[in-house]
Design an enzyme around this catalytic site. Structure first.
Site, short mmCIF file in Angstrom:
data_model
loop_
_atom_site.label_atom_id
_atom_site.label_comp_id
_atom_site.label_asym_id
_atom_site.label_seq_id
_atom_site.Cartn_x
_atom_site.Cartn_y
_atom_site.Cartn_z
N SER A 1 68.32 39.95 80.69
CA SER A 1 67.98 39.70 79.23
C SER A 1 66.87 39.87 78.98
O SER A 1 65.61 38.68 79.66
CB SER A 1 68.79 37.20 78.98
N GLU B 1 76.73 39.92 82.53
CA GLU B 1 74.33 40.02 82.14
C GLU B 1 74.82 40.03 83.63
O GLU B 1 74.43 38.95 84.74
CB GLU B 1 74.67 38.47 81.48
N ARG C 1 76.83 31.98 89.39
CA ARG C 1 76.06 31.03 88.58
C ARG C 1 75.28 29.56 90.07
O ARG C 1 76.64 29.24 90.47
CB ARG C 1 77.21 30.35 87.41
N ARG D 1 68.29 26.15 88.08
CA ARG D 1 69.07 25.23 87.16
C ARG D 1 70.16 24.59 87.95
O ARG D 1 70.40 24.71 88.73
CB ARG D 1 69.52 26.33 86.39
N ARG E 1 71.75 38.58 91.24
CA ARG E 1 73.33 39.20 90.15
C ARG E 1 73.09 41.14 90.50
O ARG E 1 74.25 41.55 90.66
CB ARG E 1 72.87 39.00 88.93
#
Length: 422
Positions: A350, A347, A275, A260, A389
């Site tokens: 999801s 988070e 991130r 990403r 994560r």
């Protein structure tokens, strides 16, 4: 993708649904273009019938030895008008398709209103936060002190938002991925896949990543895209298919690298691994009959929670509000893990029900065993979970006062019995 018939049936309801996401009314504009397209198609059918009749008249006139020049001229004029109408219909159709592709999914009625994450609802909280006799460190402080997490080396190779893991942390990351795959395959009934990391534009479009998120993904010079998540290839496996009802549900999973660009993330989480441009993730995808998708959403989310239960990580389930629910989702649960070093919930997974939003874009349908016309399937996707994560959560949760990291018991078989990283 939206059903244009639903827009025609209830334009006010369509606008009201989008207003929950903070979007202005668009139904009138869409319907004007739809009406122009439909008028052109109706007129085209009328002219085609007239031209067919003329062809018969021309043939009869020729058989009778009569002149047909006037009739032929009329046929040519009809053809010219038909070509113009065909072009108009195609132009309007392309405009509608493009406009609808930019609009997010309609939210489920029970999704709470709200502009941002502050309006998300806590569904439940599980696990016990550990007490430390020292000030817990953040993951990058732990990793760098151990010499096993190197951001400077990664920056030399690739720039910012990359990391090099070494030794015990590299092994721990690999163990986490293997543990999650085994859990989802052996206990939750998912079929493991190894998928391409490069996909074509159709796969990205079908899973609602294009055109909306083009700036958040990486494209190659030959027109392919690095996957932002294995959701893209896994879901696209059913693109263009008509699936027998008895073949559903289909549950598939993959451990893959994800890429990403993190466009718009300047200044956010610049330290550490939270991130990154490249990260590992175990993805869960389900393809189900429409009436099964709500229950499947609960099942998928529970499968992701089981990972955190087994790792004994404190977490909470959040129902996202309208303003925080993703573009393609009708309803989303986020799982947030407690990070002692940050003293914050972050988070870690999801899980979303997109209902028929993606299926319409990729034309994925099912045929009932009882017969009848094909209907669109429902697709769901979720992180089961993000490896990087959960590595962060494990490091911060299981840290010792000397900077070493205990290995969760469930992971020790994957590390040949290793109990401590450091």
């Amino acid at each position: 993708m939206h059903d244009i018939r639903a827009l025609r049936d209830d334009p006010a309801g369509f606008d009201a649904a989008l207003a929950r996401r903070g979007l202005p009314p668009v139904a009138d504009m869409l319907m004007r273009h739809d009406e122009v397209r439909r008028r052109a198609l109706t007129r085209l059918q009328e002219l085609q019938a007239r031209r067919n009749a003329l062809s018969k008249e021309i043939g009869q006139a020729r058989r009778n030895g009569e002149g047909s020049a006037e009739l032929e001229a009329g046929s040519v004029a009809l053809k010219t008008e038909m070509e113009a109408l065909q072009q108009q219909a195609e132009t309007e159709d392309a405009w509608l398709l493009s406009a609808l592709a930019e609009l997010p999914n309609r939210l489920d009625p029970d999704v709470p209103d709200g502009r941002d994450e502050t309006a998300n609802l806590v569904v439940h909280e599980r696990g016990v936060r550990r007490e430390y006799g020292f000030e817990p460190k953040q993951h990058y402080e732990l990793g760098e002190a151990l010499g096993l997490m190197d951001f400077a080396a990664a920056s030399k190779l690739s720039g910012s938002r990359f990391v090099v893991l070494r030794g015990g942390l590299a092994r721990l990351e690999r163990a986490l991925g293997q543990f999650m795959l085994d859990l989802h395959v052996e206990e939750h009934g998912y079929v493991e896949h190894a998928v391409p990391l490069l996909v074509n534009e159709a796969a990205m479009y079908g899973t609602d990543k294009l055109p909306k998120f083009a700036d958040q993904s990486f494209a190659t010079t030959d027109g392919r895209w690095l996957i932002p998540t294995a959701e893209v290839p896994l879901t696209s496996l059913v693109a263009g298919e008509i699936l027998p009802e008895k073949s559903l549900p289909r549950r598939v999973t993959a451990l893959s690298a994800c890429f990403r660009s993190e466009a718009g993330a300047a200044g956010r989480d610049t330290r550490g691994m939270l991130r990154q441009h490249q990260f590992m993730k175990v993805e869960l995808v389900s393809v189900v009959a429409p009436e099964e998708s709500a229950a499947e959403h609960e099942r998928m989310t529970r499968a992701a929670e089981t990972v955190l239960d087994r790792l004994e990580l404190p977490y909470r389930r959040m129902l996202l509000c309208a303003g925080d629910t993703g573009f393609g989702a009708a309803r989303t649960y986020d799982l947030e893990a407690w990070l002692p070093g940050q003293q914050a919930w972050r988070e870690i997974s999801s899980c979303s029900n997109t209902r028929d939003f993606q299926a319409r874009r990729m034309n994925a349908r099912l045929r009932r065993d009882a017969g009848g016309p094909p209907e669109f399937v429902h697709t769901l996707n979720g992180s089961g979970v993000a490896v990087g994560r959960v590595l962060i959560a494990v490091m911060e949760t299981y840290q010792r006062d000397d900077g070493r990291i205990d290995v969760p018991e469930v992971l020790r078989p994957y590390l040949r019995g290793c109990e401590v990283i450091g």
